[in-house]
Design an enzyme around this catalytic site. Structure first.
Site, PDB file in Angstrom:
ATOM      1  NE  ARG A   1     -46.765  -3.477  19.492  1.00  0.00           N
ATOM      2  CZ  ARG A   1     -47.741  -3.911  20.202  1.00  0.00           C
ATOM      3  NH1 ARG A   1     -48.346  -3.009  20.853  1.00  0.00           N
ATOM      4  NH2 ARG A   1     -47.860  -4.283  18.730  1.00  0.00           N
TER       5      ARG A   1
ATOM      6  NE  ARG B   1     -49.518  -2.765  26.575  1.00  0.00           N
ATOM      7  CZ  ARG B   1     -49.797  -3.847  25.890  1.00  0.00           C
ATOM      8  NH1 ARG B   1     -49.692  -3.446  24.040  1.00  0.00           N
ATOM      9  NH2 ARG B   1     -50.798  -4.734  25.724  1.00  0.00           N
TER      10      ARG B   1
ATOM     11  CE  LYS C   1     -53.757  -4.298  24.433  1.00  0.00           C
ATOM     12  NZ  LYS C   1     -53.921  -4.344  23.318  1.00  0.00           N
TER      13      LYS C   1
ATOM     14  CE  LYS D   1     -52.286   0.727  23.502  1.00  0.00           C
ATOM     15  NZ  LYS D   1     -53.814  -0.448  22.700  1.00  0.00           N
TER      16      LYS D   1
ATOM     17  CB  CYS E   1     -54.382  -3.426  12.073  1.00  0.00           C
ATOM     18  SG  CYS E   1     -55.118  -4.471  11.571  1.00  0.00           S
TER      19      CYS E   1
ATOM     20  CB  CYS F   1     -52.267 -10.398  13.929  1.00  0.00           C
ATOM     21  SG  CYS F   1     -53.215 -10.030  15.022  1.00  0.00           S
TER      22      CYS F   1
ATOM     23  CB  CYS G   1     -59.737  -8.661  14.325  1.00  0.00           C
ATOM     24  SG  CYS G   1     -58.826  -7.974  16.018  1.00  0.00           S
TER      25      CYS G   1
ATOM     26  CB  CYS H   1     -54.707  -2.837  15.940  1.00  0.00           C
ATOM     27  SG  CYS H   1     -54.908  -4.002  17.038  1.00  0.00           S
TER      28      CYS H   1
HETATM   29 FE1  SRM Z   1     -52.565  -3.729  18.607  1.00  0.00          FE
HETATM   30  C1  SRM Z   1     -53.448  -6.795  19.701  1.00  0.00           C
HETATM   31  C2  SRM Z   1     -50.822  -4.814  16.367  1.00  0.00           C
HETATM   32  C3  SRM Z   1     -51.986  -0.360  18.313  1.00  0.00           C
HETATM   33  C4  SRM Z   1     -56.223  -2.686  20.295  1.00  0.00           C
HETATM   34  N1  SRM Z   1     -51.983  -5.554  18.277  1.00  0.00           N
HETATM   35  C5  SRM Z   1     -52.654  -6.834  19.124  1.00  0.00           C
HETATM   36  C6  SRM Z   1     -51.404  -8.050  18.604  1.00  0.00           C
HETATM   37  C7  SRM Z   1     -50.540  -8.143  19.333  1.00  0.00           C
HETATM   38  C8  SRM Z   1     -51.950  -9.083  18.654  1.00  0.00           C
HETATM   39  C9  SRM Z   1     -52.288 -10.393  19.976  1.00  0.00           C
HETATM   40  O1  SRM Z   1     -52.511  -9.788  21.072  1.00  0.00           O
HETATM   41  O2  SRM Z   1     -51.935 -11.450  19.436  1.00  0.00           O
HETATM   42  C10 SRM Z   1     -51.304  -7.429  17.340  1.00  0.00           C
HETATM   43  C11 SRM Z   1     -50.159  -7.676  16.202  1.00  0.00           C
HETATM   44  C12 SRM Z   1     -50.017  -8.138  15.207  1.00  0.00           C
HETATM   45  C13 SRM Z   1     -48.983  -8.237  14.165  1.00  0.00           C
HETATM   46  O3  SRM Z   1     -47.914  -9.198  13.445  1.00  0.00           O
HETATM   47  O4  SRM Z   1     -47.564  -7.439  14.233  1.00  0.00           O
HETATM   48  C14 SRM Z   1     -51.441  -5.910  17.104  1.00  0.00           C
HETATM   49  N2  SRM Z   1     -51.415  -2.695  18.130  1.00  0.00           N
HETATM   50  C15 SRM Z   1     -50.571  -3.515  17.143  1.00  0.00           C
HETATM   51  C16 SRM Z   1     -50.090  -2.573  16.115  1.00  0.00           C
HETATM   52  C17 SRM Z   1     -48.425  -2.976  15.901  1.00  0.00           C
HETATM   53  C18 SRM Z   1     -51.351  -2.309  14.599  1.00  0.00           C
HETATM   54  C19 SRM Z   1     -50.625  -1.304  13.552  1.00  0.00           C
HETATM   55  O5  SRM Z   1     -50.813  -1.495  12.655  1.00  0.00           O
HETATM   56  O6  SRM Z   1     -49.520  -0.385  13.570  1.00  0.00           O
HETATM   57  C20 SRM Z   1     -50.077  -1.491  16.922  1.00  0.00           C
HETATM   58  C21 SRM Z   1     -48.777  -1.908  18.012  1.00  0.00           C
HETATM   59  C22 SRM Z   1     -49.440   0.141  18.984  1.00  0.00           C
HETATM   60  C23 SRM Z   1     -47.619  -0.151  19.608  1.00  0.00           C
HETATM   61  O7  SRM Z   1     -47.032   0.340  19.001  1.00  0.00           O
HETATM   62  O8  SRM Z   1     -48.070  -0.069  20.686  1.00  0.00           O
HETATM   63  C24 SRM Z   1     -51.661  -1.854  17.495  1.00  0.00           C
HETATM   64  N3  SRM Z   1     -53.966  -2.375  19.407  1.00  0.00           N
HETATM   65  C25 SRM Z   1     -53.926  -0.486  19.207  1.00  0.00           C
HETATM   66  C26 SRM Z   1     -54.420   0.251  19.307  1.00  0.00           C
HETATM   67  C27 SRM Z   1     -54.467   1.649  18.190  1.00  0.00           C
HETATM   68  C28 SRM Z   1     -53.427   3.087  20.040  1.00  0.00           C
HETATM   69  O9  SRM Z   1     -53.218   2.037  21.009  1.00  0.00           O
HETATM   70  O10 SRM Z   1     -53.948   3.851  19.492  1.00  0.00           O
HETATM   71  C29 SRM Z   1     -55.377  -0.091  19.752  1.00  0.00           C
HETATM   72  C30 SRM Z   1     -57.223  -0.106  20.050  1.00  0.00           C
HETATM   73  C31 SRM Z   1     -56.825   0.836  20.884  1.00  0.00           C
HETATM   74  C32 SRM Z   1     -56.799   0.222  22.454  1.00  0.00           C
HETATM   75  O11 SRM Z   1     -56.136  -0.319  22.520  1.00  0.00           O
HETATM   76  O12 SRM Z   1     -58.438   0.446  22.766  1.00  0.00           O
HETATM   77  C33 SRM Z   1     -55.063  -1.778  19.889  1.00  0.00           C
HETATM   78  N4  SRM Z   1     -54.487  -4.145  19.753  1.00  0.00           N
HETATM   79  C34 SRM Z   1     -55.811  -4.097  20.327  1.00  0.00           C
HETATM   80  C35 SRM Z   1     -56.461  -4.663  21.255  1.00  0.00           C
HETATM   81  C36 SRM Z   1     -57.914  -4.867  21.841  1.00  0.00           C
HETATM   82  C37 SRM Z   1     -57.499  -4.229  23.426  1.00  0.00           C
HETATM   83  C38 SRM Z   1     -59.191  -4.443  24.331  1.00  0.00           C
HETATM   84  O13 SRM Z   1     -59.267  -3.605  24.678  1.00  0.00           O
HETATM   85  O14 SRM Z   1     -59.604  -4.594  23.756  1.00  0.00           O
HETATM   86  C39 SRM Z   1     -55.930  -6.311  21.395  1.00  0.00           C
HETATM   87  C40 SRM Z   1     -55.971  -7.452  21.632  1.00  0.00           C
HETATM   88  C41 SRM Z   1     -56.290  -7.893  23.061  1.00  0.00           C
HETATM   89  O15 SRM Z   1     -55.103  -6.873  23.637  1.00  0.00           O
HETATM   90  O16 SRM Z   1     -56.053  -8.969  23.963  1.00  0.00           O
HETATM   91  C42 SRM Z   1     -54.200  -5.801  20.501  1.00  0.00           C
HETATM   92 FE1  SF4 Z   2     -54.806  -7.989  14.448  1.00  0.00          FE
HETATM   93 FE2  SF4 Z   2     -56.982  -7.593  15.443  1.00  0.00          FE
HETATM   94 FE3  SF4 Z   2     -54.821  -6.068  15.723  1.00  0.00          FE
HETATM   95 FE4  SF4 Z   2     -55.367  -6.070  13.388  1.00  0.00          FE
HETATM   96  S1  SF4 Z   2     -57.020  -5.022  14.697  1.00  0.00           S
HETATM   97  S2  SF4 Z   2     -53.712  -6.475  14.456  1.00  0.00           S
HETATM   98  S3  SF4 Z   2     -56.258  -8.194  13.861  1.00  0.00           S
HETATM   99  S4  SF4 Z   2     -55.120  -7.577  16.940  1.00  0.00           S
END
Ligand code: SRM
Ligand code: SF4
Length: 569
Positions: free
Chosen positions: A79, A148, A210, A212, A431, A437, A476, A480
């Site tokens: 990323r 981030r 993390k 943000k 997502c 993922c 899930c 995201c």
């Molecule tokens: Fe996310 C984890 C993809 C925005 C909350 N996120 C992941 C991972 C890295 C899976 C992992 O940990 O193994 C995913 C990778 C999937 C893949 O194969 O590419 C993933 N997140 C994404 C993206 C690519 C979704 C998309 O389709 O666009 C977004 C990339 C953002 C970026 O460029 O930095 C993405 N993730 C978000 C957002 C939205 C936002 O930030 O505006 C959230 C919710 C907001 C928040 O953070 O509360 C988000 N991602 C998570 C979480 C839950 C965090 C938590 O506090 O519980 C995880 C899991 C974790 O961190 O353990 C996670």
């Molecule tokens: Fe993966 Fe869950 Fe984030 Fe979708 S919402 S990219 S399934 S961690």
């Protein structure tokens, strides 16, 4: 700086990995050089995240490889760090070239305005990063327990002041970068620093989790400011940037069936002058560094620190650390979250073209050669590209003479109609989920077209084809694609099973509520069809679908934990 005390509870293993890593170096370099496996150690996998890389495996191939007694199909996801989501045409061409040569062929635009590559074999990670570096692109701090990618509204037509807000967002992004040279040593072969360089903002164990940040410029809330740990809402008075309302404690991740985890909207702390952004940001970040929960990663985000200690405590702590007293929050109004599509003229006489890209996936299909078309645009374009918070693209800084050139490229590839879609489709987010993922419980991006087709039929039958309704799906509950801020939220639970949420406001100021904990997509369509029909007949003038659900459909005792609308202490 030593880790803060966490009472009698043991710290999570990530804390000792960070502490022992010599500022994020670990043994990544030797793992990369090991040809006996396609993966790296679990400890190093935690550390590469800080460099923007996640080790994944192709989940579609898991069973077959297991049967054949072979190793999983391991590959990195990378990323980029791209504050505000801006890329030059030259950078675009390099990214386009890398996708397909040293990574999977598609480029993925994310919900935080950056690019992701998938499918990078271990041996290709270094060459990819080195090539990005030649055009001044990197992936430092794109993931990991740090600040981030910083979000800021990309749409320059709305207000010339946006450039000022953008500059401040970039400045904060730079200020909050870790100081370690680990990335340069491991990936760019820079000489090893003899260990021990200071990490003034983060300390040796960085943040508990993390963190943000996003900057919003009303009336658009395209960045979903209330979902950010730290938010700055630009306040414009007398046609100048007066300052910002600061928000803290947003976050969306949760786990099904674990009531201690929940999405939460940020609180508004108060107003600050524009030159106080970094000082306030540092105070919020270091408060979380010192007081966030390092004993439980599911409880380690700033939102839980605030829930546990109270917003008044947080405000006092931030004021003490920064020496700045918040003024009362100034008034502002959000009216939309939508990206502007099509051509728009900017204050400086240039134009931008907002291009819808479903799920941000840029690839070439026989009847949809988007990657090729954008490559051709990049070869003639003299402005830049802007990635939007809704996974779309803005071709920005286009001169009037170049407009027809860009139009002709899209027309040549049959892509002129990309923006003539239902507003449901234009607003939809998904997502990545399967197959890359590791946390996905259900399909998301791959099933979105099917879901949209089903709902488009229902909307058409109800006479609502032109209505903007936000639908967001994730594989899930991590959230995201920010599904808890969608009028219709679908959150993966198991293969073809989703939790259905309804009733968020259209402008990102109210969370939705759980309606059904586990339904198939067809069940969700069945549940929603009569509600959509009622909406067509019974809505009040100007009432959005989410507001209608909240008023007329959702029972007062809906079980979902919602902190409701943003509060001011
Ligand atoms: Fe996310 C984890 C993809 C925005 C909350 N996120 C992941 C991972 C890295 C899976 C992992 O940990 O193994 C995913 C990778 C999937 C893949 O194969 O590419 C993933 N997140 C994404 C993206 C690519 C979704 C998309 O389709 O666009 C977004 C990339 C953002 C970026 O460029 O930095 C993405 N993730 C978000 C957002 C939205 C936002 O930030 O505006 C959230 C919710 C907001 C928040 O953070 O509360 C988000 N991602 C998570 C979480 C839950 C965090 C938590 O506090 O519980 C995880 C899991 C974790 O961190 O353990 C996670
Ligand atoms: Fe993966 Fe869950 Fe984030 Fe979708 S919402 S990219 S399934 S961690």
């Amino acid at each position: 700086m030593s880790s803060p005390s966490q009472g009698s509870k043991p710290l999570v293993v990530n804390e000792s990995i960070k502490l022992a890593s010599n500022h994020l170096r670990g043994t990544i370099a030797s793992d990369l050089a090991d040809p006996s496996t396609g993966t790296i150690s679990e400890d190093n996998n935690q550390l590469t995240k800080f460099h923007g890389l996640y080790m994944q495996d192709d989940r579609d191939l898991r069973n077959a490889l297991k049967k054949a007694g072979q190793e999983k199909a391991f590959a990195f996801m990378l990323r980029l760090r791209l504050p505000g989501g801006r890329a030059t045409p030259q950078q675009w061409l390099v990214l386009d070239d890398l996708a397909g040569v040293v990574a999977s062929p598609s480029l993925r635009l994310t919900t935080r305005q950056t690019f992701q590559f998938h499918g990078i074999l271990k041996a290709n990670a270094k060459p990819l990063i080195q090539r990005m570096h030649q055009v001044l692109l990197d992936s430092i701090s794109a993931c990991g327990d740090v600040n981030r990618n910083v979000m800021v509204s990309p749409n320059p037509e709305r207000n010339p002041l946006l450039q000022e807000v953008h500059a401040q967002a970039r400045a904060w992004s730079e200020y909050a970068l870790p100081r370690t040279r680990a990335y340069h040593e491991i990936w760019l072969d820079e000489e090893l620093v003899a260990g021990g360089e200071p990490e003034p903002l983060y300390g040796d164990t960085y943040l508990p989790r993390k963190f943000k940040t996003g900057f919003a410029l009303p009336p658009s809330n395209d960045i979903d400011v209330f979902s950010q740990d730290l938010g700055f809402i630009a306040i414009v008075e007398n046609e100048r940037l007066a300052g910002y309302n600061v928000t803290v404690g947003g976050g969306l991740g949760m786990s099904h069936g674990n009531a201690e985890t929940f999405p939460r909207l940020a609180d508004v702390l108060g107003f600050i002058l524009p030159d106080k952004v970094n000082a306030i940001g540092e105070a919020v970040l270091t408060t979380q560094r010192d007081h966030g929960d390092r004993t439980n990663r599911k409880h380690a985000r700033l939102k839980y620190t605030i829930e546990d200690r109270g917003i008044e405590w947080l405000k006092a702590e931030v004021e003490k650390r920064s020496g700045i007293t918040f003024e009362p929050a100034r008034s502002f109004e959000f009216l939309t979250i939508e990206d502007p599509h099509g051509w728009h003229e900017c204050a400086d006489g240039t134009w931008f073209f907002g291009l819808h890209i479903l799920s941000g996936r840029i690839k070439d299909l026989p009847d949809w050669p988007m990657k090729t078309a954008l490559r051709e645009i990049a070869t003639v374009h003299t402005g830049d590209f802007r990635l939007t918070p809704s996974q779309n693209l803005s071709v920005s800084g286009v001169t009037p003479e170049q407009k027809p050139v860009i139009e002709a490229i899209l027309a040549k590839h049959g892509l002129t109609g990309e923006n003539n879609r239902s507003r449901l489709r234009l607003n939809a987010l998904s997502c990545v989920a399967l197959p890359t993922c590791g946390l996905a419980l259900a399909e998301s991006e791959r099933i979105l077209p099917e879901i949209l087709a089903k709902f488009e039929t229902v909307l058409e039958e109800a006479g609502l084809s032109d209505d903007a309704i936000s639908l967001r799906i994730t594989g899930c509950p991590n959230g995201c694609a920010r599904p808890y801020l969608a009028e219709i939220g679908l959150v993966g639970r198991a293969p073809n099973k989703y939790a259905l949420y309804l009733g968020a406001s259209y402008i990102g100021t109210r969370l939705n509520r759980l309606v059904s904990p586990s339904v198939t997509i067809d069940d969700a369509v069945k549940i929603l069809t009569p509600i959509i029909k009622r909406y067509a007949l019974e809505r009040l003038t100007g009432e959005s679908f989410g507001d209608f659900c909240e008023r007329a459909i959702l029972p007062a005792d809906a079980t979902f934990h919602s902190v409701g609308t943003p509060r001011t202490p």
